[in-house]
Design a protein around this motif. Structure first.
Motif, mmCIF file in Angstrom:
data_model
loop_
_atom_site.group_PDB
_atom_site.id
_atom_site.type_symbol
_atom_site.label_atom_id
_atom_site.label_comp_id
_atom_site.label_asym_id
_atom_site.label_seq_id
_atom_site.Cartn_x
_atom_site.Cartn_y
_atom_site.Cartn_z
ATOM 1 N N ASN A 167 -43.295 -9.655 43.074
ATOM 2 C CA ASN A 167 -41.927 -9.790 43.577
ATOM 3 C C ASN A 167 -41.022 -8.902 42.732
ATOM 4 N N VAL A 194 -40.878 -14.105 46.861
ATOM 5 C CA VAL A 194 -39.439 -14.309 46.645
ATOM 6 C C VAL A 194 -39.165 -14.936 45.290
ATOM 7 N N ASP A 205 -32.439 -15.877 43.234
ATOM 8 C CA ASP A 205 -31.471 -16.295 44.248
ATOM 9 C C ASP A 205 -30.036 -16.291 43.722
ATOM 10 N N SER A 220 -29.988 -12.863 54.143
ATOM 11 C CA SER A 220 -30.084 -13.763 53.002
ATOM 12 C C SER A 220 -30.749 -13.050 51.833
ATOM 13 N N TYR A 222 -33.281 -14.096 50.234
ATOM 14 C CA TYR A 222 -34.733 -14.180 50.424
ATOM 15 C C TYR A 222 -35.228 -13.105 51.387
ATOM 16 N N GLN A 223 -34.431 -12.800 52.391
ATOM 17 C CA GLN A 223 -34.824 -11.750 53.328
ATOM 18 C C GLN A 223 -34.860 -10.385 52.643
ATOM 19 N N PRO A 239 -44.624 -15.624 51.999
ATOM 20 C CA PRO A 239 -43.704 -16.641 51.476
ATOM 21 C C PRO A 239 -44.025 -18.013 52.040
ATOM 22 N N SER A 241 -42.491 -21.834 53.050
ATOM 23 C CA SER A 241 -41.299 -22.638 53.309
ATOM 24 C C SER A 241 -41.675 -23.850 54.141
ATOM 25 N N HIS A 246 -35.671 -21.621 57.650
ATOM 26 C CA HIS A 246 -36.001 -20.711 56.547
ATOM 27 C C HIS A 246 -37.289 -19.953 56.859
ATOM 28 N N ASN A 250 -37.559 -15.941 57.183
ATOM 29 C CA ASN A 250 -38.502 -15.151 56.376
ATOM 30 C C ASN A 250 -39.185 -14.088 57.229
#
Length: 282
Positions: A167, A194, A205, A220, A222-223, A239, A241, A246, A250
């Motif tokens: 990451n 992420v 974040d 976002s 995360y995106q 990822p 979730s 969410h 993603n």
């Protein structure tokens, strides 16, 4: 969304992980809904392992895909080092297949190196592929020296992918590993794309630079992190979730193309490695 080709199969470059899923019955519906939302958004890959919840994650994934056409899902599972022997691996894989409710997985990974000789593990992975219980096999948590050793084995170069932590705050694989894999046509699967637990990441974040790039794309954080991971070809991000929205968001990150200015900004805040670093693992 760009695709990644693993052993001849083309899959979207963002899939779904399942670590920490399946352990709480009260969360089961939400977790199944999250998997469905990811698939509806265009994902195909679901990554799991016998280690996750001692089989609970595989059972959860099995429930989620029960009524979904098999060719609509690309299943990855992993064998524990303690089961990666000629004596134990087939029994271990059979148990995974039973929990998943399928006859074969698309990709079966050696989760990390253990005490069984690598040659024995590789030969058994290849045998189970030839037996039709998995379409392809690969490795996980392998560094460049491990891959070089693997490639010296008779069946070693038949590995279809290597899965490692990668990451924005953990870029060690960029120094030499990613280049080696590209040169040897070995796809890379990025887990924890992420961010990892606090011991490894920098609270991504909350980072102002990533927030700035996210605002540029009306996306976002995360995106943006996911779009960054898959900016190079032949990298698959997985990822995890347990939230349906969410999970879908993603997958839609695959539609984001970061600009040169975006990448330069992120590189300045999170520099690429300038020397070989120990492989980050979870």
């Amino acid at each position: 969304m760009q695709t990644v080709t693993i052993a001849g199969q083309h899959v979207p470059a963002i899939g779904m992980g399942s670590w920490n899923m399946g352990d709480d019955p009260l969360k089961e519906n939400d977790e199944i809904n999250a998997i469905h939302a990811g698939l509806d958004a265009g994902a195909k890959v679901i990554d799991t392992a016998e280690m996750y919840g001692s089989g609970n994650a595989e059972t959860l994934v099995g429930k989620a895909i029960k009524n979904i056409a098999r060719d609509q899902v690309y299943l990855i599972s992993k064998v524990l080092p303690s089961n990666a022997s000629k004596a134990k691996m087939e029994q271990s894989l059979d148990a995974s297949l039973k929990r998943l409710g399928v006859d074969e997985v698309d990709l079966y990974l050696y989760h990390w190196r253990g005490g069984v000789p690598l040659s024995e593990t590789v030969d058994e992975l290849q045998r189970l592929t030839q037996a039709g219980k998995t379409k392809a096999w690969g490795i996980s948590n392998f560094d460049i020296d491990d891959l070089k050793e693997l490639w010296q084995l008779p069946n070693g170069s038949k590995a279809a992918a290597n899965e490692d932590l990668y990451n924005l705050s953990s870029r060690g694989v960029e120094y030499s590993l990613l280049g080696w894999q590209k040169a040897h046509d070995l796809p890379f699967i990025a887990y924890s794309p992420v961010g990892a637990p606090d011991s490894l990441d920098s609270h991504l974040d909350e980072d102002k630079t990533i927030q700035t790039v996210a605002k540029r794309h009306q996306a976002s954080i995360y995106q943006i992190l996911l779009a960054w991971v898959i900016r190079q070809p032949q990298i698959l991000a997985i990822p995890q979730s347990s939230n349906a929205k969410h999970a879908a968001d993603n997958i839609h990150a695959g539609d984001i193309s970061l600009t040169k200015d975006d990448l330069a900004l992120l590189d300045k805040a999170f520099p690429a490695p300038t020397k070989k670093l120990p492989l980050d693992v979870l």
